[in-house]
Design an enzyme around this catalytic site. Structure first.
Site, PDB file in Angstrom:
ATOM      1  N   ARG A 190      -3.218  22.416 -13.728  1.00  0.00           N
ATOM      2  CA  ARG A 190      -2.180  21.474 -14.171  1.00  0.00           C
ATOM      3  C   ARG A 190      -2.325  21.129 -15.657  1.00  0.00           C
ATOM      4  NH1 ARG A 190       0.577  16.394 -10.870  1.00  0.00           N
ATOM      5  NH2 ARG A 190       1.892  15.726 -12.568  1.00  0.00           N
ATOM      6  N   HIS A 200      -0.250  13.942 -28.938  1.00  0.00           N
ATOM      7  CA  HIS A 200      -0.676  12.563 -28.639  1.00  0.00           C
ATOM      8  C   HIS A 200      -1.316  11.911 -29.850  1.00  0.00           C
ATOM      9  CE1 HIS A 200      -0.857  13.251 -24.018  1.00  0.00           C
ATOM     10  NE2 HIS A 200       0.279  12.707 -24.377  1.00  0.00           N
ATOM     11  N   HIS A 226       0.128  18.896 -26.389  1.00  0.00           N
ATOM     12  CA  HIS A 226      -0.043  17.461 -26.191  1.00  0.00           C
ATOM     13  C   HIS A 226      -1.310  16.892 -26.821  1.00  0.00           C
ATOM     14  CE1 HIS A 226       3.354  17.921 -23.550  1.00  0.00           C
ATOM     15  NE2 HIS A 226       3.345  16.646 -23.234  1.00  0.00           N
ATOM     16  N   GLU A 228      -4.619  17.549 -11.180  1.00  0.00           N
ATOM     17  CA  GLU A 228      -5.096  18.007 -12.490  1.00  0.00           C
ATOM     18  C   GLU A 228      -6.604  18.202 -12.541  1.00  0.00           C
ATOM     19  OE1 GLU A 228      -2.938  16.338 -15.834  1.00  0.00           O
ATOM     20  OE2 GLU A 228      -4.489  17.022 -17.196  1.00  0.00           O
ATOM     21  N   LYS A 288       7.332  23.429 -13.240  1.00  0.00           N
ATOM     22  CA  LYS A 288       6.473  22.254 -13.041  1.00  0.00           C
ATOM     23  C   LYS A 288       6.060  22.146 -11.575  1.00  0.00           C
ATOM     24  CE  LYS A 288       5.117  17.729 -14.035  1.00  0.00           C
ATOM     25  NZ  LYS A 288       5.248  16.511 -14.791  1.00  0.00           N
ATOM     26  N   GLU A 338       9.831  19.823 -24.132  1.00  0.00           N
ATOM     27  CA  GLU A 338       9.104  20.099 -22.878  1.00  0.00           C
ATOM     28  C   GLU A 338       9.661  21.368 -22.224  1.00  0.00           C
ATOM     29  OE1 GLU A 338       6.464  18.350 -22.107  1.00  0.00           O
ATOM     30  OE2 GLU A 338       6.734  16.356 -23.013  1.00  0.00           O
ATOM     31  N   HIS A 345       8.200  11.204 -28.090  1.00  0.00           N
ATOM     32  CA  HIS A 345       7.132  12.014 -27.502  1.00  0.00           C
ATOM     33  C   HIS A 345       7.404  13.514 -27.687  1.00  0.00           C
ATOM     34  CE1 HIS A 345       4.138  13.385 -24.655  1.00  0.00           C
ATOM     35  NE2 HIS A 345       5.088  13.999 -23.949  1.00  0.00           N
ATOM     36  N   LYS A 351       2.956  11.833 -10.983  1.00  0.00           N
ATOM     37  CA  LYS A 351       2.139  10.951 -11.823  1.00  0.00           C
ATOM     38  C   LYS A 351       2.956   9.693 -12.074  1.00  0.00           C
ATOM     39  CE  LYS A 351      -0.890  13.948 -14.549  1.00  0.00           C
ATOM     40  NZ  LYS A 351      -1.268  14.347 -15.919  1.00  0.00           N
ATOM     41  N   ARG A 369       0.811  -1.235   0.000  1.00  0.00           N
ATOM     42  CA  ARG A 369       0.000   0.000   0.000  1.00  0.00           C
ATOM     43  C   ARG A 369       0.837   1.274   0.000  1.00  0.00           C
ATOM     44  NH1 ARG A 369      -2.442  -3.774   2.685  1.00  0.00           N
ATOM     45  NH2 ARG A 369      -4.337  -4.500   1.681  1.00  0.00           N
ATOM     46  N   ASN A 400      -0.252  20.436 -20.582  1.00  0.00           N
ATOM     47  CA  ASN A 400      -0.573  19.666 -21.788  1.00  0.00           C
ATOM     48  C   ASN A 400      -0.497  20.493 -23.059  1.00  0.00           C
ATOM     49  OD1 ASN A 400      -1.013  17.349 -20.311  1.00  0.00           O
ATOM     50  ND2 ASN A 400      -3.161  17.867 -19.942  1.00  0.00           N
TER      51      ASN A 400
HETATM   52  N1  LIG Z   1       4.886  10.757 -15.041  1.00  0.00           N
HETATM   53  C1  LIG Z   1       4.838  11.835 -15.805  1.00  0.00           C
HETATM   54  O1  LIG Z   1       4.399  12.907 -15.382  1.00  0.00           O
HETATM   55  C2  LIG Z   1       5.355  11.735 -17.191  1.00  0.00           C
HETATM   56  C3  LIG Z   1       5.547  12.900 -17.953  1.00  0.00           C
HETATM   57  C4  LIG Z   1       6.104  12.785 -19.223  1.00  0.00           C
HETATM   58  C5  LIG Z   1       6.451  11.528 -19.714  1.00  0.00           C
HETATM   59  N2  LIG Z   1       6.237  10.414 -18.953  1.00  0.00           N
HETATM   60  C6  LIG Z   1       6.622   9.078 -19.438  1.00  0.00           C
HETATM   61  O2  LIG Z   1       8.028   9.057 -19.617  1.00  0.00           O
HETATM   62  C7  LIG Z   1       8.360   8.052 -20.577  1.00  0.00           C
HETATM   63  C8  LIG Z   1       9.409   8.583 -21.517  1.00  0.00           C
HETATM   64  O3  LIG Z   1      10.557   8.899 -20.784  1.00  0.00           O
HETATM   65  P1  LIG Z   1      11.971   9.143 -21.486  1.00  0.00           P
HETATM   66  O4  LIG Z   1      11.790  10.062 -22.622  1.00  0.00           O
HETATM   67  O5  LIG Z   1      12.918   9.462 -20.420  1.00  0.00           O
HETATM   68  O6  LIG Z   1      12.271   7.734 -22.173  1.00  0.00           O
HETATM   69  P2  LIG Z   1      13.014   6.406 -21.654  1.00  0.00           P
HETATM   70  O7  LIG Z   1      12.855   6.223 -20.213  1.00  0.00           O
HETATM   71  O8  LIG Z   1      12.563   5.314 -22.545  1.00  0.00           O
HETATM   72  O9  LIG Z   1      14.544   6.739 -21.972  1.00  0.00           O
HETATM   73  C9  LIG Z   1      14.944   6.896 -23.307  1.00  0.00           C
HETATM   74  C10 LIG Z   1      16.163   6.023 -23.632  1.00  0.00           C
HETATM   75  O10 LIG Z   1      17.327   6.597 -23.052  1.00  0.00           O
HETATM   76  C11 LIG Z   1      18.035   5.632 -22.287  1.00  0.00           C
HETATM   77  N3  LIG Z   1      18.718   6.389 -21.241  1.00  0.00           N
HETATM   78  C12 LIG Z   1      18.192   6.933 -20.125  1.00  0.00           C
HETATM   79  N4  LIG Z   1      19.094   7.696 -19.503  1.00  0.00           N
HETATM   80  C13 LIG Z   1      20.240   7.625 -20.221  1.00  0.00           C
HETATM   81  C14 LIG Z   1      21.516   8.213 -20.092  1.00  0.00           C
HETATM   82  N5  LIG Z   1      21.780   9.074 -19.113  1.00  0.00           N
HETATM   83  N6  LIG Z   1      22.452   7.903 -21.009  1.00  0.00           N
HETATM   84  C15 LIG Z   1      22.164   7.079 -22.027  1.00  0.00           C
HETATM   85  N7  LIG Z   1      20.965   6.511 -22.235  1.00  0.00           N
HETATM   86  C16 LIG Z   1      20.018   6.786 -21.333  1.00  0.00           C
HETATM   87  C17 LIG Z   1      16.964   4.682 -21.826  1.00  0.00           C
HETATM   88  O11 LIG Z   1      17.513   3.444 -21.470  1.00  0.00           O
HETATM   89  C18 LIG Z   1      16.081   4.621 -23.068  1.00  0.00           C
HETATM   90  O12 LIG Z   1      16.616   3.717 -24.013  1.00  0.00           O
HETATM   91  C19 LIG Z   1       7.067   7.666 -21.244  1.00  0.00           C
HETATM   92  O13 LIG Z   1       6.671   6.403 -20.791  1.00  0.00           O
HETATM   93  C20 LIG Z   1       6.082   8.721 -20.790  1.00  0.00           C
HETATM   94  O14 LIG Z   1       4.761   8.244 -20.720  1.00  0.00           O
HETATM   95  C21 LIG Z   1       5.720  10.513 -17.721  1.00  0.00           C
HETATM   96 ZN   LIG Z   2       5.007  15.539 -22.512  1.00  0.00          ZN
END
Ligand SMILES: NC(=O)c1ccc[n+]([C@@H]2O[C@H](COP(=O)([O-])OP(=O)(O)OC[C@H]3O[C@@H](n4cnc5c(N)ncnc54)[C@H](O)[C@@H]3O)[C@@H](O)[C@H]2O)c1
Ligand SMILES: [Zn+2]
Length: 361
Positions: free
Chosen positions: A241, A252, A248, A237, A227, A185, A265, A143, A121, A245
């Site tokens: 918040r 999306h 987005h 949100e 942020k 972003e 993205h 999130k 939990r 977006n």
């Molecule tokens: N929770 C939220 O508020 C929120 C907001 C925006 C996006 N997201 C989520 O985030 C995800 C995307 O995140 P991302 O863009 O970081 O992608 P990711 O986590 O897939 O990382 C991108 C690539 O970079 C590699 N990597 C990470 N750090 C590295 C480093 N320092 N050196 C070399 N390689 C490295 C990873 O292994 C991966 O292959 C999506 O799933 C999206 O839905 C969440």
């Molecule tokens: Zn985004």
């Protein structure tokens, strides 16, 4: 080292940002009163680069660290891997006062903190984001979640971390395309909330593009501040918040039509921000020069300013309508009325939206 407080009453926490601070995570985590056993969740790519340093730092602070490795890729951000993580945590006998450290990009952060939010939990989670996108966006705000085959990020929780530890040095190993996608972003924050920051991104483009520490630190810090501010005002949100977006709604749709494989993205959001700026102009909210300012900034950071030819406006509109149904809401857009200020607009005609999607930058 910079320190930003995310103000959320009893769920408040700090974001620490610095250059080469990875080895300091153990000492900081040591002050939280967690039990000695920590699970470090990462993927093979990031773990190979930074796992040893993080483990050593935590061990030096008296923790026993067990790594839990999930495969690298968005497609693994799902329930099956949550279940795998649950099994590992149970085998490790982590208790309610244990903590999870999420080391990686947004994928690792989202699934690891989701796991933390449901294991017994809810146990503590610490975010150690290593991509630009995760440092400026996903690690802050609480999130968490995973994908379902019927919808991206549809299953999740609001669950704030205990601390976010950002070492901007980790960005040096990041793929250039991933870095640029994260900049989308960053540009977004300027457009929605801070004209001065937008200007800074223009005047310091060269230094930021080549990851100069001083400028990069400012970029990450200011993004996190914005942020954090927005999230403090509206954690779940229900109102403001939603301004995060910006770009987005259309972004999306572009990601969804192209099966989440053709564009990162941030690239889709970059296109979405330009089309949304044009939509603002067509709605009489924004002048043409400012639309151009937005698209020039996107171009300057080597990001795409408009959706590709093969994605017809009607396909994008249809996809947005499906998305809208999925969340039982109305089609709403975050539209700038000047740099640094946006409003949320509902009820725009398909015709106007279609025109904005013809924009070529
Ligand atoms: N929770 C939220 O508020 C929120 C907001 C925006 C996006 N997201 C989520 O985030 C995800 C995307 O995140 P991302 O863009 O970081 O992608 P990711 O986590 O897939 O990382 C991108 C690539 O970079 C590699 N990597 C990470 N750090 C590295 C480093 N320092 N050196 C070399 N390689 C490295 C990873 O292994 C991966 O292959 C999506 O799933 C999206 O839905 C969440
Ligand atoms: Zn985004």
């Amino acid at each position: 080292m910079e320190k930003i407080r995310v103000e959320l009453e009893e769920r408040s926490y700090y974001i620490y940002i610095g250059n080469g601070i990875l080895d300091g995570i153990g000492e900081k985590a040591g002050g939280f009163g967690f039990t000695h056993h920590i699970a470090l969740i990462s993927n093979p790519t990031v773990f190979a680069l930074y796992g040893a340093r993080v483990m050593k730092s935590l061990e030096s602070a008296g923790f026993t660290v067990s790594e839990v490795i999930i495969p690298d890729g968005e497609q693994y951000k799902d329930f099956m891997w949550v279940n795998y993580i649950m099994g590992e945590l149970l085998k490790l006998r982590l208790d309610r006062k244990s903590a999870i450290v999420a080391l990686g990009g947004g994928v690792v952060g989202d699934i690891a903190c989701f796991a933390a939010s449901i294991y017994m939990r809810g146990i503590a989670c610490i975010q150690v984001p290593t991509t630009l996108l995760s440092q400026v966006d996903s690690s802050v705000g609480g999130k968490t979640g995973v994908n379902h085959f019927l919808g991206k990020n549809m299953i999740g929780t609001f669950y704030q971390p205990s601390l976010v530890w950002i070492d901007i040095d980790t960005l040096h190993t990041l793929d250039e395309r991933e870095f640029r996608a994260g900049m989308a972003e960053v540009i977004k924050y300027g457009v929605i909330r801070d004209a001065e920051f937008f200007e800074y991104l223009k005047t310091h483009k060269k230094a930021i593009d080549s990851c100069q520490p001083e400028q990069l630190l400012h970029v990450v810090k200011r993004s996190c501040e914005i942020k954090a501010d927005v999230v403090s005002e509206d954690e779940r949100e229900s109102g403001i918040r939603a301004i995060l977006n910006y770009g987005h709604t259309i972004g999306h749709a572009i990601e969804s039509i192209t099966g989440y494989t053709r564009f990162l993205h941030g690239e889709a959001v970059a296109m979405g921000m330009c089309h949304a700026a044009e939509l603002a102009r067509l709605s009489g909210l924004l002048d043409e020069g400012t639309v151009q300012d937005v698209s020039n900034m996107i171009k300057a950071y080597h990001l795409p300013v408009s959706s590709p030819e093969d994605l017809r406006p009607d396909m994008i509109i249809e996809s947005m309508q499906i998305d809208k149904k999925a969340v039982a809401g109305s089609l709403r857009f975050v539209l700038p009325d000047k740099i640094g200020s946006v409003r949320i607009v509902n009820g725009l005609s398909d015709d106007l939206i279609r025109k904005s999607l013809i924009y070529k930058g």
